[in-house]
Design an enzyme around this catalytic site. Structure first.
Site, mmCIF file in Angstrom:
data_model
loop_
_atom_site.group_PDB
_atom_site.id
_atom_site.type_symbol
_atom_site.label_atom_id
_atom_site.label_comp_id
_atom_site.label_asym_id
_atom_site.label_seq_id
_atom_site.Cartn_x
_atom_site.Cartn_y
_atom_site.Cartn_z
ATOM 1 C CD GLU A 275 -1.787 2.113 2.231
ATOM 2 O OE1 GLU A 275 -2.579 3.054 2.275
ATOM 3 O OE2 GLU A 275 -0.820 2.022 2.986
ATOM 4 C CG MET A 374 -3.623 -3.425 1.580
ATOM 5 S SD MET A 374 -2.042 -3.225 0.779
ATOM 6 C CE MET A 374 -2.423 -3.745 -0.874
ATOM 7 C CB ALA A 417 -1.429 -4.746 7.876
ATOM 8 C CB CYS A 418 0.030 -4.814 2.368
ATOM 9 S SG CYS A 418 -0.306 -6.566 2.203
ATOM 10 C CB ILE A 419 0.875 -0.409 6.511
ATOM 11 C CG1 ILE A 419 1.586 -1.249 7.573
ATOM 12 C CG2 ILE A 419 -0.614 -0.425 6.710
ATOM 13 C CD1 ILE A 419 1.419 -0.727 8.965
#
Length: 592
Positions: A275, A374, A417-419
């Site tokens: 992201e 996501m 999470a895709c931070i």
């Protein structure tokens, strides 16, 4: 914002600036002045100007406006009808009113007689003001307590002694048994023996069939001395652990040390699954080895690279398919290591969920991503760090959920999470979460639990979820709280509101986050006065190095010390206007 009496006292000599529009004839008090701590930023942003001819709050307090004045107007002598206050008479008047309101009438009464404990086992109390009533109360009906200050004890009677310490109550015990991995082999079967982990290559084909969104998977082994290899962005680092006895959070867990799974991925079009920022590149340059969530310096990495359907990387189902596929391979290993014998373990760690009565009750709140797309996490899977059996916090409405410290440390969170990679708390981070471990082992505190709360996308949902957290903390009757968050930006809105919900209930709270330069807080409230900075980047940026700006043992020590200071009423100095690494280093010296 208007100023409380406490803040007013601190800023009497700062410029007097109106917080809101005020009509002519307004008698100026603390509720009419803007908070001086924001002036530097306002001036720098050209939102206001300050003149040397302006009045101080001390001078303007108690005066009357001669004409209407707009918000953020600096007061000057010509704007007031009264003479400018040259002394503190107005301030003293305000203080006297507040003192009178705060002092109950009964406080003026002096204690004219002292209760005595007689030798016949009764409590004698004489009250002059009620026509000389005498009360003799059998001590047998009173709690067994020592005489309080001001009470006189008869020589012939010895009150029951209060126990100096109350024994700790162990709620549950978790044992992690350590089995070392010195070599990883991709072969025709899955097994572990004598430090060698063998993984059946055919598991890759089974993993491909786990979800229709999975289009391809590759698996390879990367030795510690061969890490200069290119990789897609790292989605997760996953420990290899399995329950040998009991359920998650208690009993025995077998852990393979020296090897971890590293999940990487992109979609069919070559778009990285990420992201805000991604960490594709050479692995020796894109991983901060040794962080709680990362591989250690000597770890063997088992890389599972997943390619998913084009365009699904920004949807919940895409990243989840990649995690599920990787878990197919790890699950086969869990089935083999769950039955390993105690004799083969080289070490063991013991974790205890303990109630420490008489010590301050504290809670750890961990804000996790929950905006959908996501951003998701799995809570309490069937196996440590697994996927199956876990509940997604987004599907649960992001409402606060309490886990025991042992549940967290036993792999109770699988991070999806895709931070931004530098601030991402990945699955291995929770498996050895330093703040949970530090609070659990601090004998001066009673850690009641770990609350996980999601950060929704919609503002109305943010407020609802935060209010539920406030009610939950109130019901827990804690004496202090620490709240952490991963990432920055949108979730700082939740972070601020969560702190306010806790602080407004009279609970001292410490916030822990990455802010520094790139992630500077754009929201705030009066309860955000004790903050721990997680930045490790020299320039204060999300530097796209995996877990670089995540919570470490040093950060945990600073957070706990700050909470203890705040609960004790020790003043915490306000922060500088800009992030300053020197302050962090100075605080770290105090915490060691």
């Amino acid at each position: 914002m208007s100023l409380s009496q406490e803040v007013l006292q601190e800023h009497l000599d700062d410029p007097a600036v109106l917080c809101c529009r005020r009509p002519a004839g307004t008698l100026l008090s603390g509720q009419d002045f803007e908070d001086p701590t924001i002036f530097d930023d306002m001036v720098e942003s050209n939102l206001m100007t300050l003149s040397d001819d302006g009045l101080s709050i001390r001078q303007a307090l108690g005066a009357t406006l001669a004409s209407d004045a707009e918000a953020l107007t600096q007061l000057t002598p010509d704007m007031l009808t009264d003479s400018v206050q040259k002394d503190e008479s107005a301030l003293e008047a305000v203080s006297q009113i507040q003192d009178k309101e705060a002092t109950p009438a009964s406080s003026k009464q002096s204690v004219e007689s002292v209760p005595t404990i007689n030798s016949d086992g009764t409590l004698h109390l004489h009250i002059d003001k009620s026509e000389g009533i005498d009360l003799d109360i059998p001590l047998g009906v009173l709690p067994s307590i020592a005489p309080a200050e001001g009470m006189k004890e008869s020589v012939s009677f010895k009150a029951p002694a209060v126990e100096e310490s109350i024994p700790d109550k162990v709620l549950r015990t978790l044992v992690k048994r350590d089995y070392p991995v010195h070599q990883v082999v991709l072969g025709s079967q899955t097994s572990y023996a004598d430090g060698v982990l063998s993984i059946d290559r055919s598991l890759v084909d089974q993993a491909k069939e786990s979800d229709s969104l999975v289009k391809d998977i590759t698996m390879d082994v990367i030795a510690p001395n061969a890490r200069h290899v290119y990789s897609n962005t790292i989605m997760d680092v996953i420990p290899i652990a399995a329950k040998a006895e009991g359920k998650l959070g208690e009993g025995i867990t077998n852990v393979l040390s020296g090897a971890v799974f590293v999940l990487t991925g992109m979609d069919e079009a070559g778009v990285q699954i990420h992201e805000f920022g991604s960490c594709e590149g050479y692995m020796d340059e894109k991983i901060r080895f040794g962080r709680p969530g990362c591989p250690d310096d000597s770890d063997i990495m088992i890389r599972v690279d997943v390619r998913i359907e084009e365009g699904t990387g920004m949807e919940r189902r895409g990243p989840f398919a990649a995690h599920s596929a990787c878990d197919v391979i790890i699950r086969a290993i869990r089935e083999k290591i769950g039955a390993l014998s105690t004799e083969d373990a080289v070490n063991k760690e013991v974790f205890k969920d303990v109630r420490r009565k008489g010590r301050p009750r504290v809670v750890l709140v961990k804000e996790i991503m929950g905006q959908g797309a996501m951003h998701d996490n799995l809570l309490v899977p069937s196996e440590p760090c697994g996927v199956q059996g876990g509940e997604k916090n987004v599907d649960m409405g992001n409402v606060p959920v309490v886990l025991s410290p042992n549940e967290v440390l036993d792999g109770g969170i699988h991070a999806l999470a895709c931070i931004g990679p530098a601030t991402k708390e990945i699955t291995r981070h929770f498996f050895r979460e330093p703040l949970v471990e530090a609070l659990q082992n601090d004998e001066e505190l009673d850690l009641t639990g770990v609350v996980f709360i999601g950060s929704p996308q919609v503002n109305d949902e943010k407020s609802f979820v935060s209010s539920r957290l406030g009610s939950q903390i109130e019901a827990m009757e804690v004496d202090g709280a620490i709240i952490t968050t991963e990432g920055f930006g949108n979730n700082h809105i939740d972070f601020s509101e969560n702190i306010e919900q806790i602080g407004s209930r009279g609970v001292p709270v410490v916030g822990v986050t990455f802010a520094a330069y790139q992630g500077q807080l754009v929201v705030g409230n009066p309860y955000m006065d004790a903050m721990i900075e997680l930045n490790k980047d020299e320039k204060g940026f999300e530097n796209e190095i995996l877990a670089d700006n995540t919570l470490t043992a040093d950060d945990a020590r600073r957070a706990i010390l700050m909470l203890k200071n705040k609960m004790s009423g020790i003043p915490i100095e306000p922060p500088e206007r800009r992030w300053d690494e020197a302050i962090i280093k100075d605080n770290q010296k105090l915490a060691r």
